[in-house]
Design an enzyme around this catalytic site. Structure first.
Site, PDB file in Angstrom:
ATOM      1  N   ASP A 106       5.355   6.537  -6.355  1.00  0.00           N
ATOM      2  CA  ASP A 106       4.762   5.213  -6.211  1.00  0.00           C
ATOM      3  C   ASP A 106       3.317   5.258  -6.700  1.00  0.00           C
ATOM      4  O   ASP A 106       2.532   6.088  -6.242  1.00  0.00           O
ATOM      5  CB  ASP A 106       4.805   4.803  -4.728  1.00  0.00           C
ATOM      6  CG  ASP A 106       4.459   3.336  -4.537  1.00  0.00           C
ATOM      7  OD1 ASP A 106       4.552   2.562  -5.511  1.00  0.00           O
ATOM      8  OD2 ASP A 106       4.104   2.963  -3.403  1.00  0.00           O
ATOM      9  N   HIS A 113      -5.394  -4.854  -5.609  1.00  0.00           N
ATOM     10  CA  HIS A 113      -4.805  -4.264  -4.397  1.00  0.00           C
ATOM     11  C   HIS A 113      -5.594  -3.028  -3.955  1.00  0.00           C
ATOM     12  O   HIS A 113      -5.905  -2.866  -2.774  1.00  0.00           O
ATOM     13  CB  HIS A 113      -3.343  -3.884  -4.644  1.00  0.00           C
ATOM     14  CG  HIS A 113      -2.714  -3.123  -3.524  1.00  0.00           C
ATOM     15  ND1 HIS A 113      -2.375  -3.705  -2.321  1.00  0.00           N
ATOM     16  CD2 HIS A 113      -2.374  -1.810  -3.401  1.00  0.00           C
ATOM     17  CE1 HIS A 113      -1.846  -2.786  -1.521  1.00  0.00           C
ATOM     18  NE2 HIS A 113      -1.833  -1.631  -2.142  1.00  0.00           N
ATOM     19  N   GLU A 179       5.301  -4.280   0.590  1.00  0.00           N
ATOM     20  CA  GLU A 179       4.535  -4.158  -0.643  1.00  0.00           C
ATOM     21  C   GLU A 179       5.427  -4.620  -1.784  1.00  0.00           C
ATOM     22  O   GLU A 179       6.488  -4.042  -2.017  1.00  0.00           O
ATOM     23  CB  GLU A 179       4.065  -2.714  -0.870  1.00  0.00           C
ATOM     24  CG  GLU A 179       3.011  -2.316   0.159  1.00  0.00           C
ATOM     25  CD  GLU A 179       2.309  -1.003  -0.119  1.00  0.00           C
ATOM     26  OE1 GLU A 179       1.109  -0.904   0.198  1.00  0.00           O
ATOM     27  OE2 GLU A 179       2.947  -0.088  -0.654  1.00  0.00           O
ATOM     28  N   GLU A 181       6.449  -4.871  -5.453  1.00  0.00           N
ATOM     29  CA  GLU A 181       6.195  -4.007  -6.601  1.00  0.00           C
ATOM     30  C   GLU A 181       7.310  -4.158  -7.638  1.00  0.00           C
ATOM     31  O   GLU A 181       8.375  -4.698  -7.366  1.00  0.00           O
ATOM     32  CB  GLU A 181       6.149  -2.533  -6.159  1.00  0.00           C
ATOM     33  CG  GLU A 181       5.236  -2.274  -4.967  1.00  0.00           C
ATOM     34  CD  GLU A 181       4.989  -0.796  -4.694  1.00  0.00           C
ATOM     35  OE1 GLU A 181       5.255   0.032  -5.575  1.00  0.00           O
ATOM     36  OE2 GLU A 181       4.525  -0.481  -3.573  1.00  0.00           O
ATOM     37  N   ASP A 213       8.196  -1.794  -0.961  1.00  0.00           N
ATOM     38  CA  ASP A 213       7.807  -0.511  -0.368  1.00  0.00           C
ATOM     39  C   ASP A 213       7.287  -0.777   1.050  1.00  0.00           C
ATOM     40  O   ASP A 213       6.090  -0.867   1.285  1.00  0.00           O
ATOM     41  CB  ASP A 213       6.728   0.128  -1.255  1.00  0.00           C
ATOM     42  CG  ASP A 213       6.231   1.451  -0.714  1.00  0.00           C
ATOM     43  OD1 ASP A 213       6.989   2.106   0.018  1.00  0.00           O
ATOM     44  OD2 ASP A 213       5.085   1.818  -1.028  1.00  0.00           O
ATOM     45  N   ARG A 217       1.478   0.185   8.643  1.00  0.00           N
ATOM     46  CA  ARG A 217       0.036   0.375   8.423  1.00  0.00           C
ATOM     47  C   ARG A 217      -0.641   1.195   9.510  1.00  0.00           C
ATOM     48  O   ARG A 217      -1.621   1.901   9.246  1.00  0.00           O
ATOM     49  CB  ARG A 217      -0.646  -0.988   8.303  1.00  0.00           C
ATOM     50  CG  ARG A 217      -0.139  -1.844   7.157  1.00  0.00           C
ATOM     51  CD  ARG A 217      -0.316  -1.175   5.835  1.00  0.00           C
ATOM     52  NE  ARG A 217       0.162  -2.021   4.731  1.00  0.00           N
ATOM     53  CZ  ARG A 217       0.293  -1.587   3.477  1.00  0.00           C
ATOM     54  NH1 ARG A 217      -0.007  -0.329   3.172  1.00  0.00           N
ATOM     55  NH2 ARG A 217       0.721  -2.394   2.541  1.00  0.00           N
ATOM     56  N   GLN A 220       0.366   4.819   8.908  1.00  0.00           N
ATOM     57  CA  GLN A 220      -0.315   5.216   7.676  1.00  0.00           C
ATOM     58  C   GLN A 220      -1.806   5.499   7.895  1.00  0.00           C
ATOM     59  O   GLN A 220      -2.322   6.520   7.443  1.00  0.00           O
ATOM     60  CB  GLN A 220      -0.146   4.090   6.645  1.00  0.00           C
ATOM     61  CG  GLN A 220      -0.839   4.327   5.307  1.00  0.00           C
ATOM     62  CD  GLN A 220      -0.722   3.128   4.359  1.00  0.00           C
ATOM     63  OE1 GLN A 220      -0.099   2.126   4.693  1.00  0.00           O
ATOM     64  NE2 GLN A 220      -1.304   3.236   3.190  1.00  0.00           N
ATOM     65  N   LYS A 233       5.416   5.422   5.086  1.00  0.00           N
ATOM     66  CA  LYS A 233       6.076   4.810   3.927  1.00  0.00           C
ATOM     67  C   LYS A 233       7.503   5.306   3.740  1.00  0.00           C
ATOM     68  O   LYS A 233       8.296   4.651   3.057  1.00  0.00           O
ATOM     69  CB  LYS A 233       5.313   5.183   2.652  1.00  0.00           C
ATOM     70  CG  LYS A 233       3.860   4.780   2.622  1.00  0.00           C
ATOM     71  CD  LYS A 233       3.703   3.493   1.890  1.00  0.00           C
ATOM     72  CE  LYS A 233       2.232   3.177   1.682  1.00  0.00           C
ATOM     73  NZ  LYS A 233       2.099   1.823   1.114  1.00  0.00           N
ATOM     74  N   THR A 237      12.545   2.195   1.387  1.00  0.00           N
ATOM     75  CA  THR A 237      12.039   1.449   0.237  1.00  0.00           C
ATOM     76  C   THR A 237      13.229   0.687  -0.326  1.00  0.00           C
ATOM     77  O   THR A 237      14.260   1.292  -0.621  1.00  0.00           O
ATOM     78  CB  THR A 237      11.484   2.415  -0.846  1.00  0.00           C
ATOM     79  OG1 THR A 237      10.493   3.256  -0.239  1.00  0.00           O
ATOM     80  CG2 THR A 237      10.862   1.654  -1.999  1.00  0.00           C
ATOM     81  N   GLU A 338      -3.145  -7.578   3.189  1.00  0.00           N
ATOM     82  CA  GLU A 338      -4.154  -8.268   2.375  1.00  0.00           C
ATOM     83  C   GLU A 338      -4.136  -9.777   2.654  1.00  0.00           C
ATOM     84  O   GLU A 338      -5.183 -10.403   2.752  1.00  0.00           O
ATOM     85  CB  GLU A 338      -3.885  -8.044   0.883  1.00  0.00           C
ATOM     86  CG  GLU A 338      -4.015  -6.617   0.417  1.00  0.00           C
ATOM     87  CD  GLU A 338      -3.484  -6.459  -0.994  1.00  0.00           C
ATOM     88  OE1 GLU A 338      -2.306  -6.089  -1.152  1.00  0.00           O
ATOM     89  OE2 GLU A 338      -4.238  -6.728  -1.942  1.00  0.00           O
TER      90      GLU A 338
HETATM   91  O1  LIG Z   1      -5.619   2.850  -0.139  1.00  0.00           O
HETATM   92  C1  LIG Z   1      -4.871   3.403   0.664  1.00  0.00           C
HETATM   93  O2  LIG Z   1      -5.245   4.267   1.436  1.00  0.00           O
HETATM   94  C2  LIG Z   1      -3.460   3.052   0.721  1.00  0.00           C
HETATM   95  C3  LIG Z   1      -2.842   2.344  -0.192  1.00  0.00           C
HETATM   96  C4  LIG Z   1      -1.455   1.924  -0.081  1.00  0.00           C
HETATM   97  O3  LIG Z   1      -0.835   1.875   0.976  1.00  0.00           O
HETATM   98  C5  LIG Z   1      -0.824   1.458  -1.302  1.00  0.00           C
HETATM   99  C6  LIG Z   1       0.349   2.220  -1.836  1.00  0.00           C
HETATM  100  O4  LIG Z   1       1.357   2.593  -1.249  1.00  0.00           O
HETATM  101  C7  LIG Z   1       0.377   2.213  -3.298  1.00  0.00           C
HETATM  102  C8  LIG Z   1       0.610   0.820  -3.759  1.00  0.00           C
HETATM  103  O5  LIG Z   1       1.654   0.259  -3.412  1.00  0.00           O
HETATM  104  O6  LIG Z   1      -0.245   0.264  -4.468  1.00  0.00           O
HETATM  105 CA   LIG Z   2       3.443   1.107  -2.411  1.00  0.00          CA
HETATM  106 MG   LIG Z   3       8.337   2.944   1.155  1.00  0.00          MG
END
Ligand SMILES: O=C(O)/C=C/C(=O)CC(=O)CC(=O)O
Ligand SMILES: [Ca+2]
Ligand SMILES: [Mg+2]
Length: 394
Positions: A106, A113, A179, A181, A213, A217, A220, A233, A237, A338
């Site tokens: 990914d 973003h 997400e 994509e 995806d 959060r 993460q 994550k 997916t 976002e």
């Molecule tokens: O900036 C971060 O720490 C995390 C970013 C993401 O969660 C985004 C990711 O999975 C990649 C994307 O989909 O752009």
């Molecule tokens: Ca992603």
């Molecule tokens: Mg995923």
């Protein structure tokens, strides 16, 4: 015998011809092509065993020249009459995961973003990290949890610790997100110790799918330092069932935004190209966003070149996703974190104030691309519904 009629405004006309894997009650999975509102059974229509398989992989591995030849043969076939028993109304088939996913990567190719997530996850630093405009940042995801559209998504459990808690606890994610994509499917791979140049993209990449995806959060935010996304994550997916062949996206090509500083030689294309595709994100049936793919900073060819720049091999069935697609406007953001600015600015869904996903919520992402003339090239949709966690014991 029958002639397949296609409505003039169908997003599944002869310029599209996406491939998928379907079954009918009591029969095995096999490869079909979508035309208008029907699926044509290719194993029977073309009398070719490579399509009597439960995934597209064997066909994809036959390579670019075969992809071109089969697309031509399908076009010829559809101009005439076909046997009734090779045609199935779309409402009478079950769609399955179209590819056996080899490796899943990914990327993070949207400047908007990456900037938004930087602000939300790292409020005390520069939002865009110093490497971001020099290479397409990405991470290796979990191929085995890629699921087809329509598969229920179980709310993940894991360790989470919010800023106001002293210690982490184990439990259900409270900040479950999406997400939006686009994903690219590798048809023919590259050997260990070699790289795929930007110019060789077309010979390696078979087609594109929509990707959601799913992202927890809270899991993460606690786990990702310093090695990156992991359990937040990897639980699921989702991808759309139809793989749109890359030649069907020729008309949708656009130039990427200007790349400054100029990328290193292995990331240079004569003209880096993107795709003029607008996604539509619906939350419980209500449109919440229209993320524009044309704004993506890094091109698909640059992503594959980077992915193999160190000599890592690529394989039939590899899936690399673009990363969340977000534009400059609020209604173009491809993730709820976002859209709701970290949950602080709820949005109204069917009269209710909402931030992250609840059990029972359903998210659908769809898209079409411009085709030749008036034609639209449909991706169909990727849909998923959240179901309650059952593995809640930490
Ligand atoms: O900036 C971060 O720490 C995390 C970013 C993401 O969660 C985004 C990711 O999975 C990649 C994307 O989909 O752009
Ligand atoms: Ca992603
Ligand atoms: Mg995923």
């Amino acid at each position: 015998m029958t002639t397949i009629t296609i409505a003039d405004d169908s997003p599944f006309g002869l310029d599209n011809l996406p491939y998928g894997v379907f079954s009918t009650p009591g029969s095995a999975r096999r490869v079909g092509v979508r035309v208008g509102d029907v699926v044509v059974d290719l194993a029977r229509a073309l009398d070719d065993e490579v399509f009597a398989r439960p995934s597209l992989n064997e066909f994809m591995a036959q390579g670019y020249d075969r992809w071109v030849a089969v697309r031509e043969r399908i076009r010829d076939l559809l101009h005439g009459e076909v046997d009734d028993d090779v045609v199935h109304p779309i409402g009478e088939v079950t769609m399955h995961l179209p590819i056996e996913v080899a490796d899943y990567v990914d990327f993070y190719a949207s400047e908007q973003h990456a900037t938004n997530l930087g602000r939300l996850f790292r409020p005390d630093s520069e939002p865009l990290l110093p490497n971001w405009k020099h290479l397409p940042v990405g991470y290796h995801g979990r191929a085995g949890t890629v699921v087809v559209s329509g598969t229920d998504i179980m709310r993940p459990c894991g360790q989470r610790k919010s800023p106001d808690e002293d210690v982490p606890s184990f439990g259900e994610s409270r900040r479950l997100d999406i997400e939006a994509e686009l994903g690219f499917v590798v048809g023919t791979g590259s050997a260990l110790g070699t790289s795929v140049s930007c110019g060789d993209f077309a010979r390696h990449v078979f087609g594109a799918v929509l990707v959601n995806d799913w992202s927890a959060r809270d899991i993460q935010a606690w786990e990702y330092v310093p090695l990156g996304p992991f359990l937040g994550k990897s639980f699921a997916t989702s991808i759309s069932p139809w793989v749109v062949p890359m030649p069907a996206l020729q008309t949708a090509r656009t130039e990427t935004p200007r790349q400054e500083p100029r990328p290193l030689p292995y990331l240079r294309e004569e003209q880096a190209w993107g795709l003029d595709i607008e996604l539509v994100v619906e939350w419980n049936g209500q449109e919440v966003s229209r993320p524009p793919y044309r704004d993506m900073y890094w091109s698909p060819a640059q992503m594959l070149a980077h992915l193999t720049a160190n000599g890592a091999s690529s394989r039939t069935g590899d899936l690399f996703a673009s990363g969340t697609i977000s534009g400059a406007e609020k209604h173009q953001r491809g993730a709820f974190i976002e859209l709701t600015w970290g949950g602080r600015e709820p949005i109204e869904i069917n009269g209710e104030e909402r931030t992250f996903l609840r059990d029972g919520d359903e998210v659908t992402i769809s898209a079409t691309a411009p085709g030749p003339g008036e034609a639209r090239i449909g991706f169909g949709e990727v849909r998923g519904r959240i179901v309650a966690a059952t593995n809640t014991a930490g």
